[in-house]
Design an enzyme around this catalytic site. Sequence first.
Site, short mmCIF file in Angstrom:
data_model
loop_
_atom_site.label_atom_id
_atom_site.label_comp_id
_atom_site.label_asym_id
_atom_site.label_seq_id
_atom_site.Cartn_x
_atom_site.Cartn_y
_atom_site.Cartn_z
N GLU A 89 0.53 -15.37 -0.78
CA GLU A 89 0.76 -16.18 -1.47
C GLU A 89 -0.10 -16.39 -3.11
O GLU A 89 0.26 -16.48 -3.87
CB GLU A 89 1.04 -17.74 -0.99
N ALA B 223 0.90 -1.12 0.05
CA ALA B 223 -0.16 0.24 -0.18
C ALA B 223 0.60 1.26 -0.11
O ALA B 223 0.54 2.26 -0.62
CB ALA B 223 -1.14 -0.07 1.38
N PHE C 53 -10.68 -19.33 -5.75
CA PHE C 53 -10.38 -18.92 -4.50
C PHE C 53 -11.64 -18.96 -3.50
O PHE C 53 -12.68 -19.00 -4.10
CB PHE C 53 -9.93 -17.55 -4.36
N SER D 162 9.00 -6.07 3.61
CA SER D 162 7.45 -5.83 4.15
C SER D 162 6.75 -6.99 3.91
O SER D 162 6.88 -7.80 3.06
CB SER D 162 6.78 -4.75 3.20
N LEU E 63 1.94 -20.07 6.49
CA LEU E 63 0.72 -20.17 5.59
C LEU E 63 1.05 -21.27 4.23
O LEU E 63 1.84 -21.09 3.58
CB LEU E 63 0.50 -18.82 4.97
N GLU F 167 -4.60 -20.57 0.25
CA GLU F 167 -6.02 -20.97 -0.21
C GLU F 167 -6.00 -21.68 -1.82
O GLU F 167 -6.82 -22.26 -1.91
CB GLU F 167 -6.86 -19.79 -0.33
N HIS G 299 -4.13 -14.87 10.85
CA HIS G 299 -3.77 -14.42 9.44
C HIS G 299 -3.96 -12.86 9.22
O HIS G 299 -2.98 -12.29 8.66
CB HIS G 299 -4.48 -15.16 8.54
N ARG H 21 -12.66 -11.14 5.57
CA ARG H 21 -12.06 -10.98 4.29
C ARG H 21 -12.18 -12.18 3.39
O ARG H 21 -11.80 -13.19 3.69
CB ARG H 21 -10.73 -10.61 4.50
N LEU H 22 -12.46 -11.92 2.17
CA LEU H 22 -12.25 -13.06 1.26
C LEU H 22 -10.59 -12.90 0.90
O LEU H 22 -10.15 -11.83 0.43
CB LEU H 22 -13.21 -12.94 0.16
N ARG I 31 -12.92 -18.52 4.74
CA ARG I 31 -12.15 -18.89 5.58
C ARG I 31 -12.71 -18.99 7.11
O ARG I 31 -12.33 -19.75 7.81
CB ARG I 31 -10.94 -17.52 5.67
N HIS J 151 -6.78 -18.05 9.09
CA HIS J 151 -6.58 -18.78 8.06
C HIS J 151 -6.67 -20.19 8.10
O HIS J 151 -6.04 -20.80 9.17
CB HIS J 151 -5.16 -18.35 7.29
N GLN K 169 -8.99 -12.42 11.41
CA GLN K 169 -9.28 -13.82 10.52
C GLN K 169 -8.20 -14.92 10.62
O GLN K 169 -6.81 -14.94 10.87
CB GLN K 169 -9.22 -13.40 9.11
#
Lengths: 248, 586
Positions: free
Chosen positions: B50, B16, B117, B44, B243, B246, B356, B391-392, B288, B233, B231
């Site tokens: 992934e 960001a 996803f 960062s 991780l 997904e 996550h 969050r998706l 999730r 995961h 969240q």
Amino acid sequence: MSEERQIQLEVLRYNPETDSQPRFQTYTVPCVNEWVVLDALNYVKENLDPTLSYRWSCHMAVCGSCGYMINGEPKLGCKAFIHEYGDHIRVEPLAHFPIERDLVTVVEDFIAKLASVKPYLIPKEDKPISAGEFKQTPAELMKFKQYTLCINCMLCYAACPQYGLVPEFLGPAAISMAHRYNQDSRDGGRDQRQEVVASDEGVWECSFVGACSEVCPKHVDPAGALQQVKVASTIDWYKEHLMPWVKK
Amino acid sequence: MEIIKTDVAIVGAGGAGLRAAIALAETNPKLRIALISKVYPMRSHTCAAEGGAAGVIKSDDSLDLHFGDTVGGGDWLCDQNAVEYFINEAPKELLQLEHWGCPWSREPDGSVAVRPFGGMKIKRTWFAADKSGFHILHTLFQTSLKYPSIQRFDEYYATDLLVDDGRCQGLAALEIRSGEMKQFQAKAVIIAAGGAGKMFPFTTNGAIKTGDGMALAYRAGVPLKDMEFVQYHPTGLPNNGILLTEGCRGEGGILVNKDGRRYLQDYGMGPETPVGQPVLKTMELGPRDRLSQSFWHEQKKGNTVSTPWGDCVLLDMRHLGEKKINERLPLVRDLCISYLGMDPVKEPIPIRPVVHYCMGGIHTDIKAATPVPGLFAAGECACVSINGANRLGSNSLTELLVFGRRAALSAIEHLQSGLPASKDAALSAQAKASEDRIRALFDRSAGAETVAGLRKEMMHTMEENAGIYRTGEELQRACEKIAELRQRYANLALTDKSKVFNTDLMQALELGSMLDCAETVAVGARDRQESRGAHQRLDFTARDDQNFLKHTLAYHHPKEPPRIEYLDVVITKSQPGVRDYSGAKK
């Protein structure tokens, strides 16, 4: 798998405010066998000595922060498994870089070199976003994909004997990154990069020992990239000097 | 103290922050941009993402479908005007990255490939093998090198915002290398400093994810929004929380319990789909929150596999075959082999849910603006809110880009609004106060408290009391304990008193950030007496739209627990409905 064993972790210490030169300090660390050396350093930091300084973050070999010399070899601390070592492990900052403090090195030289090769796409053709993506077949992607995998961990600079001797040498990762963009079917910036890459401090400094590729944790094979850059640069030279009527 | 004057200061140089910096430099090359980060940009945590980034590009997809998936996935806690803006901008941003050289995976005809996803009705996740975040981060970092107006301050830790005359006008930051404080005077500040997963002991988050950006805004009076939504995961390696994307399930991996049963069908995500032929938005491609909650139930029923690292279920990818795994999931294979000693080509991989992502964060409007003029936020540290209660997967990488850019544009608008001159003396006094706060950590003589000790207690408290399923009683305990830890933190002294690269100091400051964030999680969760998305209460099991179709806003108090207010969710076209992830749905 979860057996415990004690190791002697010998760590280079250097605090510029109090030390005239680096020294070693040894910690006794109870390790679980599946640990990596970074876990042992974290154990020291949390339980034995909060003053130890080192960089780390992701613990999964992708952020590139935790490169150290481990028993004399450049390794990622998060990918150097305790079970691959004996009971005595020596950790030092990456070779060929000035020491800032303890295991922390000064890395500006690498960052500047990376920036100098223009490691960004210089598009062959102008195309607005509204016109959609540049087409690139999987085969075209494969030509450079390997060189995109560099995590900037600088292990290759610590392994490179030439960088140790000639600090001006652009070095493996920076040249590989130039090669990555040169090989990208969307890119037309090779001529601009050649000014830096084919200079005296560029690819011709490489003595092709291949140590960079041996230590690369991401199998980028910088030595292979450098070899290809040399061949291409030689062809450039021949074209320019012996066949000036042929366009590059 | 050295004063650095700039037009826009950005705190955080991950996805960001870099995207914001590039947008500023492109829009107005004359702007002075200070990109400030406690780590070099490529360290960062964006690098660890992934699976990929969602954006509508294929002809079988539509913006409406992406909207519906996102809002339903978020259990209707998303602000729908923000989601609308997000899905509209998403394809442009992903194409922009393509034009900057991002090595997206491709179809045979050379167009960008997409993968399925969780919670998405159509394949719309752009990916670069299983290193999508890594490639996005490096593409952005390398592209940022084109712009001389982006001045980087690598390894600077932002300690406090400077807010005077009701406007944010800069920040104080510690140069980690020298231990010197610097004062950045800026007409606008963008915070893009990532999440706070390190509040919990078992997380996919890297060491740097300590909520510093959130705490920075929070202490300056900006509320943190919806922090109770954390969240999990569903698929982390059990020994260290690494991780497994997904994408493993998107490509066709299945989840089974100790009896080999695909247990998701027992939790409203059935009927069972054929192995190796994943069906979108059901079974392993459910969202999730539901998957992680199913694990909890399986564990209670005794259906999990016990491993040296605790109870697990199994992620079976063997039927994908070596070729597909190597092509689509090379990092996953490498991680399983390296860190667990198991090869997904040959054996099922034990996994368990792992902390996550923070859905909550710095309260912003859809222009990425916080209530404090001149202060903007984007990325995981912000709550805009497109993620709602859950969050998706693959929306967050896109979010970095869309709102990173949006924050930059808003900052420019702010600069053009005719700002009065700043009062140097007032700003310097605030910077000095920040320096004094740091110095106090050095001056205090060692007491009983240590960074590692307090941190361990905080993590333990959060894991025990604020996990996948929660109760009022446990959350009350968490509130009390975190409040106690905050008090004890005030007595913390450093062991390391040196100036150069003092990581004892860094960790102390990071702990302070995490304690602030943790308290907003605990208090927000205690007061939210309903179950929605990732926030599940055993004592209030139903969603309560009557009382809680609202965002939680937590306001900082230096000594007391946060003050909680609520804000209505923005609903434009999708009324709260039933989240149906059964394959039997139409």
